[in-house]
Design an enzyme around this catalytic site. Structure first.
Site, PDB file in Angstrom:
ATOM      1  CG  PHE A 118      41.166  38.739  43.226  1.00  0.00           C
ATOM      2  CD1 PHE A 118      41.853  37.546  43.188  1.00  0.00           C
ATOM      3  CD2 PHE A 118      40.836  39.359  42.035  1.00  0.00           C
ATOM      4  CE1 PHE A 118      42.212  36.969  41.976  1.00  0.00           C
ATOM      5  CE2 PHE A 118      41.186  38.785  40.822  1.00  0.00           C
ATOM      6  CZ  PHE A 118      41.874  37.588  40.796  1.00  0.00           C
ATOM      7  CB  VAL A 119      45.046  43.372  43.291  1.00  0.00           C
ATOM      8  CG1 VAL A 119      45.164  43.617  44.766  1.00  0.00           C
ATOM      9  CG2 VAL A 119      46.117  42.426  42.816  1.00  0.00           C
ATOM     10  NE  ARG A 132      44.452  39.990  30.915  1.00  0.00           N
ATOM     11  CZ  ARG A 132      45.027  39.098  31.724  1.00  0.00           C
ATOM     12  NH1 ARG A 132      45.937  39.478  32.580  1.00  0.00           N
ATOM     13  NH2 ARG A 132      44.689  37.823  31.673  1.00  0.00           N
ATOM     14  CG  ASP A 171      48.523  34.597  46.015  1.00  0.00           C
ATOM     15  OD1 ASP A 171      48.476  33.765  46.926  1.00  0.00           O
ATOM     16  OD2 ASP A 171      47.538  35.290  45.713  1.00  0.00           O
ATOM     17  CD  GLU A 208      53.814  36.532  37.676  1.00  0.00           C
ATOM     18  OE1 GLU A 208      53.507  37.260  36.719  1.00  0.00           O
ATOM     19  OE2 GLU A 208      53.321  35.397  37.845  1.00  0.00           O
ATOM     20  CG  ASP A 209      50.682  39.296  37.686  1.00  0.00           C
ATOM     21  OD1 ASP A 209      51.333  38.326  38.121  1.00  0.00           O
ATOM     22  OD2 ASP A 209      49.523  39.162  37.224  1.00  0.00           O
ATOM     23  CE  LYS A 249      46.853  39.090  46.303  1.00  0.00           C
ATOM     24  NZ  LYS A 249      45.749  38.216  45.852  1.00  0.00           N
ATOM     25  CE  LYS A 291      45.773  35.990  27.863  1.00  0.00           C
ATOM     26  NZ  LYS A 291      44.316  36.160  27.621  1.00  0.00           N
TER      27      LYS A 291
END
Ligand code: XMP
Ligand code: MG
Length: 180
Positions: free
Chosen positions: A152-153, A165, A103, A99-100, A131, A43
């Site tokens: 952690f974002v 969100r 990682d 994509e957000d 990241k 999401k």
């Protein structure tokens, strides 16, 4: 803020909007004369994708995939599979995955491998946050919004346990360890 979690601002909504417009300009120049199929990863990427798409000056269609990875907490597990797939063929299309966060690279390396097998004319990757320090799988995004440290974002579509969100800015989230 929930409980005693602490949010530290990383990128304000103004900074994000400026960077998203820059990315949209770059993508529009690179794909000039072509139609793009944007593939959003649910999401976390939905807010970014919605903003990015509206800055494009080339024709774009949109689809979404959803991935699940076994594992809990704040890192993804070792096994990734599609729980929502694309509709229709990708053969001969110019596909841009949106994509957000990139990682370790596990999620996107699995997704890109699956999409490559469907014979698109081209396949590129756009991530809002990179990241880099956490990379375990070799994968180089074509477009990056911001490099981020190993925090952690949350915010701007990105969640912690489905919360945060809706925040318009991006924050680093710190949850203090319980006192023993
Ligand atoms: P990998 O390790 O597969 O992880 O590259 C990418 C996915 O993990 C999620 N992720 C995060 N989600 N805050 C989040 O809410 C974070 O700081 C974070 N880091 C990784 C994200 O869903 C991404 O698709
Ligand atoms: Mg994600």
């Amino acid at each position: 803020m929930r409980g005693n979690a602490r949010l530290t601002l990383l990128f304000s909504q103004e900074t994000i909007a400026t960077r998203v417009r820059e990315l949209g300009g770059q993508i529009s120049r690179d794909y000039m004369g072509h139609e793009i199929l944007l593939v959003g990863v649910l999401k976390g990427a939905f807010v970014f994708l919605a903003d990015l798409m509206r800055t494009l000056q080339v024709t774009a269609q949109v689809q979404f995939v959803r991935l699940a990875s076994y594992g809990t907490g704040t890192t993804s597990g070792g096994h990734v599979h599609l729980t929502q797939d694309l509709e229709g063929s990708m053969v001969g299309r110019h596909v841009l995955v949106v994509e957000d966060i990139l990682d370790s690279g596990l999620t996107l390396s699995v997704l890109l491998q699956q999409l490559r097998a469907r014979e698109p004319a081209s396949l590129k990757l756009c991530v809002l946050l990179n990241k880099r320090i956490r990379r375990r799988y070799e994968i180089t995004p074509d477009y990056v919004g911001f490099d981020v440290p190993d925090d952690f974002v949350v915010g701007y579509g990105i969640d912690y346990a489905e919360c945060y969100r809706q925040l318009p800015d991006i924050y680093a989230l710190t949850i203090p360890a319980p006192r023993s």
